[in-house]
Design a protein around this motif. Structure first.
Motif, mmCIF file in Angstrom:
data_model
loop_
_atom_site.group_PDB
_atom_site.id
_atom_site.type_symbol
_atom_site.label_atom_id
_atom_site.label_comp_id
_atom_site.label_asym_id
_atom_site.label_seq_id
_atom_site.Cartn_x
_atom_site.Cartn_y
_atom_site.Cartn_z
ATOM 1 N N VAL A 112 1.378 14.748 1.691
ATOM 2 C CA VAL A 112 -0.008 14.331 1.321
ATOM 3 C C VAL A 112 -0.075 14.500 -0.113
ATOM 4 C CG1 VAL A 112 -1.188 14.851 3.331
ATOM 5 C CG2 VAL A 112 -0.553 16.613 1.670
ATOM 6 N N LEU A 113 -1.184 14.091 -0.711
ATOM 7 C CA LEU A 113 -1.236 13.867 -2.385
ATOM 8 C C LEU A 113 -0.765 15.175 -3.091
ATOM 9 C CD1 LEU A 113 -2.467 12.656 -4.786
ATOM 10 C CD2 LEU A 113 -4.700 13.486 -4.234
ATOM 11 N N SER A 114 -1.020 16.371 -2.728
ATOM 12 C CA SER A 114 -0.864 17.821 -3.448
ATOM 13 C C SER A 114 0.518 17.971 -3.605
ATOM 14 C CB SER A 114 -1.261 18.975 -2.620
ATOM 15 O OG SER A 114 -2.887 18.969 -2.603
ATOM 16 N N TYR A 115 1.404 17.146 -2.781
ATOM 17 C CA TYR A 115 3.059 17.510 -2.952
ATOM 18 C C TYR A 115 3.682 16.295 -3.740
ATOM 19 C CZ TYR A 115 2.322 21.235 0.345
ATOM 20 O OH TYR A 115 1.964 22.110 1.320
ATOM 21 N N LEU A 116 2.791 15.377 -4.089
ATOM 22 C CA LEU A 116 3.421 14.041 -4.846
ATOM 23 C C LEU A 116 3.296 14.328 -6.504
ATOM 24 C CD1 LEU A 116 1.406 11.099 -3.055
ATOM 25 C CD2 LEU A 116 3.785 12.077 -2.540
ATOM 26 N N ASP A 117 4.362 13.901 -7.006
ATOM 27 C CA ASP A 117 4.316 13.813 -8.497
ATOM 28 C C ASP A 117 3.608 12.508 -8.856
ATOM 29 O OD1 ASP A 117 5.716 15.185 -10.858
ATOM 30 O OD2 ASP A 117 6.154 13.070 -11.092
ATOM 31 N N PRO A 118 3.105 12.725 -10.193
ATOM 32 C CA PRO A 118 2.304 11.264 -10.607
ATOM 33 C C PRO A 118 3.387 10.129 -10.904
ATOM 34 C CG PRO A 118 1.667 13.147 -11.634
ATOM 35 C CD PRO A 118 2.731 13.764 -10.775
ATOM 36 N N SER A 119 4.760 10.289 -10.903
ATOM 37 C CA SER A 119 5.722 9.397 -11.122
ATOM 38 C C SER A 119 5.836 8.484 -9.685
ATOM 39 C CB SER A 119 6.944 9.925 -11.435
ATOM 40 O OG SER A 119 7.353 10.580 -10.607
ATOM 41 N N GLU A 120 5.265 8.991 -8.847
ATOM 42 C CA GLU A 120 5.791 8.484 -7.308
ATOM 43 C C GLU A 120 4.380 7.389 -7.071
ATOM 44 O OE1 GLU A 120 6.930 10.949 -3.989
ATOM 45 O OE2 GLU A 120 6.349 12.532 -5.347
ATOM 46 N N PRO A 121 4.810 6.099 -6.609
ATOM 47 C CA PRO A 121 3.662 5.210 -6.586
ATOM 48 C C PRO A 121 2.665 5.767 -5.711
ATOM 49 C CG PRO A 121 5.876 4.212 -6.256
ATOM 50 C CD PRO A 121 6.120 5.685 -6.441
ATOM 51 N N ASN A 122 2.775 6.274 -4.704
ATOM 52 C CA ASN A 122 1.688 6.538 -3.793
ATOM 53 C C ASN A 122 0.605 7.611 -4.576
ATOM 54 O OD1 ASN A 122 0.976 5.726 -1.336
ATOM 55 N ND2 ASN A 122 1.354 7.577 -0.103
ATOM 56 N N HIS A 123 1.176 8.268 -5.413
ATOM 57 C CA HIS A 123 0.333 9.381 -6.129
ATOM 58 C C HIS A 123 -1.245 8.816 -6.508
ATOM 59 C CE1 HIS A 123 -1.245 11.915 -9.163
ATOM 60 N NE2 HIS A 123 -0.717 12.786 -8.510
ATOM 61 N N THR A 124 -0.778 7.574 -7.521
ATOM 62 C CA THR A 124 -2.080 6.949 -7.991
ATOM 63 C C THR A 124 -2.855 6.336 -6.849
ATOM 64 O OG1 THR A 124 -0.681 6.168 -9.939
ATOM 65 C CG2 THR A 124 -2.749 4.755 -9.362
ATOM 66 N N ALA A 125 -2.429 5.879 -5.766
ATOM 67 C CA ALA A 125 -3.189 5.174 -4.755
ATOM 68 C C ALA A 125 -4.147 6.481 -4.194
ATOM 69 C CB ALA A 125 -2.444 4.566 -3.646
ATOM 70 N N LEU A 126 -3.433 7.368 -3.915
ATOM 71 C CA LEU A 126 -4.273 8.464 -3.154
ATOM 72 C C LEU A 126 -4.932 9.199 -3.922
ATOM 73 C CD1 LEU A 126 -1.168 9.906 -0.883
ATOM 74 C CD2 LEU A 126 -3.205 8.634 -0.174
ATOM 75 N N LYS A 127 -4.735 9.469 -5.371
ATOM 76 C CA LYS A 127 -5.517 10.044 -6.162
ATOM 77 C C LYS A 127 -6.798 9.455 -6.319
ATOM 78 C CE LYS A 127 -6.208 13.778 -9.365
ATOM 79 N NZ LYS A 127 -5.412 14.801 -10.365
ATOM 80 N N SER A 128 -6.576 8.074 -6.610
ATOM 81 C CA SER A 128 -7.818 7.189 -6.887
ATOM 82 C C SER A 128 -8.519 7.097 -5.913
ATOM 83 C CB SER A 128 -7.056 5.963 -7.440
ATOM 84 O OG SER A 128 -6.350 5.778 -8.343
ATOM 85 N N TYR A 129 -8.171 7.261 -4.612
ATOM 86 C CA TYR A 129 -9.001 7.311 -3.233
ATOM 87 C C TYR A 129 -9.855 8.415 -3.284
ATOM 88 C CZ TYR A 129 -9.998 7.626 1.711
ATOM 89 O OH TYR A 129 -10.535 7.855 2.725
ATOM 90 N N CYS A 130 -9.164 9.557 -3.471
ATOM 91 C CA CYS A 130 -9.827 10.868 -3.336
ATOM 92 C C CYS A 130 -10.880 10.804 -4.531
ATOM 93 C CB CYS A 130 -9.027 11.849 -3.737
ATOM 94 S SG CYS A 130 -7.627 12.289 -2.301
ATOM 95 N N LEU A 131 -10.548 10.617 -5.702
ATOM 96 C CA LEU A 131 -11.551 10.444 -6.716
ATOM 97 C C LEU A 131 -12.779 9.452 -6.315
ATOM 98 C CD1 LEU A 131 -9.473 10.731 -9.872
ATOM 99 C CD2 LEU A 131 -10.721 12.546 -8.934
ATOM 100 N N SER A 132 -12.424 8.525 -5.813
ATOM 101 C CA SER A 132 -13.419 7.432 -5.409
ATOM 102 C C SER A 132 -14.460 8.047 -4.145
ATOM 103 C CB SER A 132 -12.869 5.970 -4.933
ATOM 104 O OG SER A 132 -13.693 5.239 -4.546
ATOM 105 N N VAL A 133 -13.681 8.595 -3.389
ATOM 106 C CA VAL A 133 -14.686 9.339 -2.347
ATOM 107 C C VAL A 133 -15.483 10.393 -2.758
ATOM 108 C CG1 VAL A 133 -14.515 10.851 -0.269
ATOM 109 C CG2 VAL A 133 -12.967 8.723 -0.672
ATOM 110 N N LEU A 134 -14.971 11.207 -3.650
ATOM 111 C CA LEU A 134 -16.052 12.184 -4.325
ATOM 112 C C LEU A 134 -17.118 11.493 -5.034
ATOM 113 C CD1 LEU A 134 -13.297 15.049 -5.142
ATOM 114 C CD2 LEU A 134 -14.901 14.949 -3.285
#
Length: 477
Positions: A112-134
């Motif tokens: 899940v997002l907390s374990y990803l480094d920002p350099s990993e492609p999925n990090h951008t997608a998941l953090k964007s999603y979380c910020l959008s939901v909030l």
């Protein structure tokens, strides 16, 4: 604040003091010192004193056999600590819990997002999603939380009437669970067994390597073997986790539909949503809120009267508890920041050096090699005496005024500076601003109802415990 709170560029380059001891046995010794022989704070104090340095080498728990490499370079002052926020210098892959990485079976097979480094492609997608939901839930924050707080105080008053005191942690756990489930889901679960105890078991199995239960000394060896030597198996909580996951999947349809816009499957989004609600949200508030009430309670009646006067005056003038009203409560804001400073809900940060670098403390520069694990103990950095006057003292007015606001950049609780905001490029908590908001609303609701209160404080495995001993209802509002 001392003028030495910023490093000089001409500081002497010194070798990093300290050592790791004998292979295997050095890590075991440090683990026993950390949990049992010295305790957490003395473990660090003694090494700072021994090496006359806030940067040094040590081992961090859990060590063998759970972590392949327990060796870290500790950075324990306000100047060196922020290197852990710089994702151009440190890698954040799988270091959310430190030198060990819990099984992905705890999170449905996903990192899940907390374990990803920002350099990993999925990090951008998941953090964007979380910020959008909030962001989409923004208008629900205050009214929903006020409803949950009202229910909490009703329960607290009933407990006080029946027993003469009320153990607040239990009520905060229930309130926090209710808030995050209702925030992300369209309706409450039909299954009445879905509640905070399921999250507690799930959190415990993942965080056991970082805690001690405070058992009698003769049980220390047994506890150390059970909690700190081998990972606790995820199957012990699998059915409980599946219950929570299915409830979120069933009742958070509008939130999960949003995931497709970011190229995330509903399944992966739901596991991340459960982690955001259960680990980041619920786990954070069950640590922060008792600490906040503890410190405010122990501060005494003078601060209580000042808070009550500010809160009631502003709420009356603004006609309610609104974002505009909260923003005008300068003392209330300062008290929240001070609680986050003196007892941050997340005490540790980790990052692996991406390249050779030089890190500065107040007095020296140190060369860190590529691949070294850097560790920060946050309560030392946020109680740096070279930055904060009377750092061990809770000062409610610390962040009031221009000089006080300048100190906010040294409040680090969210894996970033308080003056920064979470983005897809950094690892700052996506709910950072929500946590600060909820903490302010908690104090507002408390002092709209009560003039003053007294507490009895204690310790739990990951934070503070607090018991209300008295509550004096507001004479006027």
């Amino acid at each position: 604040m001392s003028s030495s709170s910023s490093p000089s560029l001409d500081l002497p380059l010194k070798p990093i003091p300290g050592d790791y001891g004998l292979p295997f046995f050095g890590a075991i010794k440090d683990r026993l010192d950390y949990f049992y022989n010295q305790g957490q704070d003395e473990f660090f104090h003694s090494r700072v004193t021994k090496h006359n340095s806030t940067v040094f080498k040590t081992n961090m728990p859990p060590g063998p056999f759970m972590a392949s490499n327990p060796r870290v370079i500790a950075v324990l002052d306000a100047v060196s600590f922020p290197v852990l926020f710089d994702t151009s210098k440190v890698e954040k892959r799988n270091v959310f819990d430190g030198t060990f990485f819990p099984s992905v079976k705890f999170t449905g097979g996903y990192r899940v997002l907390s374990y990803l480094d920002p350099s990993e492609p999925n990090h951008t997608a998941l953090k964007s999603y979380c910020l959008s939901v909030l962001a989409k839930k923004h208008d629900n924050f205050i009214p929903l939380f006020r409803t949950c707080i009202s229910e909490l105080f009703i329960d607290v008053e009933d407990e006080m009437a029946n027993k003469g005191s009320a153990y607040l942690n239990t009520f905060i756990n229930q309130m926090s669970f209710n808030f995050f489930f209702n925030l992300f889901c369209d309706k409450k679960p039909v299954d009445s067994t879905i509640g905070p105890k399921l999250f507690d078991k799930w959190l415990f199995l993942q965080l056991a390597p970082l805690m001690t239960l405070g058992l009698p000394k003769f049980l220390n060896f047994l506890e150390d073997f059970v909690l700190h030597t081998f990972p606790l198996p995820s199957f012990l909580v699998k059915s409980d986790y599946n219950k929570v996951y299915k409830a979120f999947y069933s009742f958070s349809g509008s939130v999960l539909d949003e995931a497709e816009r970011f190229g995330i499957s509903k399944e992966e989004a739901c596991h991340n949503l459960v982690f955001l609600a259960g680990f980041n949200g619920y786990g954070g508030l069950k640590t922060l809120f008792p600490a906040l009430i503890k410190w405010v309670g122990l501060a005494g009646e003078e601060l209580h009267h000042q808070l009550a006067d500010e809160i009631r005056t502003v709420v009356k003038a603004e006609g309610g508890v609104t974002l505009t009203a909260l923003d005008q409560m300068v003392l209330t804001k300062s008290v929240v920041y001070e609680a986050l400073r003196i007892e941050p809900p997340v005490p540790f940060q980790y990052g692996k050096a991406k390249a050779d670098m030089v890190v500065h403390s107040h007095d020296a520069a140190f060369e860190i090699k590529k691949g070294d694990m850097i560790f920060g103990y946050q309560p030392f950095a946020t109680k740096d005496p070279r930055v904060f006057d009377s750092p061990e003292e809770f000062v409610g007015q610390r962040f009031v005024g221009d000089q006080g606001e300048k100190l906010l950049k040294y409040v680090y609780w969210s894996n970033g500076r308080e003056t920064d905001d979470p983005t897809v490029e950094n690892k700052q908590c996506p709910g950072k601003n929500l946590v600060v908001l909820l903490s302010r609303v908690l104090l507002v609701e408390l002092f709209l109802r009560y003039d003053t209160f007294t507490v009895e404080a204690g310790k739990v495995p990951l934070g503070s415990s607090v018991t209300f001993k008295s509550l004096t209802k507001a004479a006027s509002t």
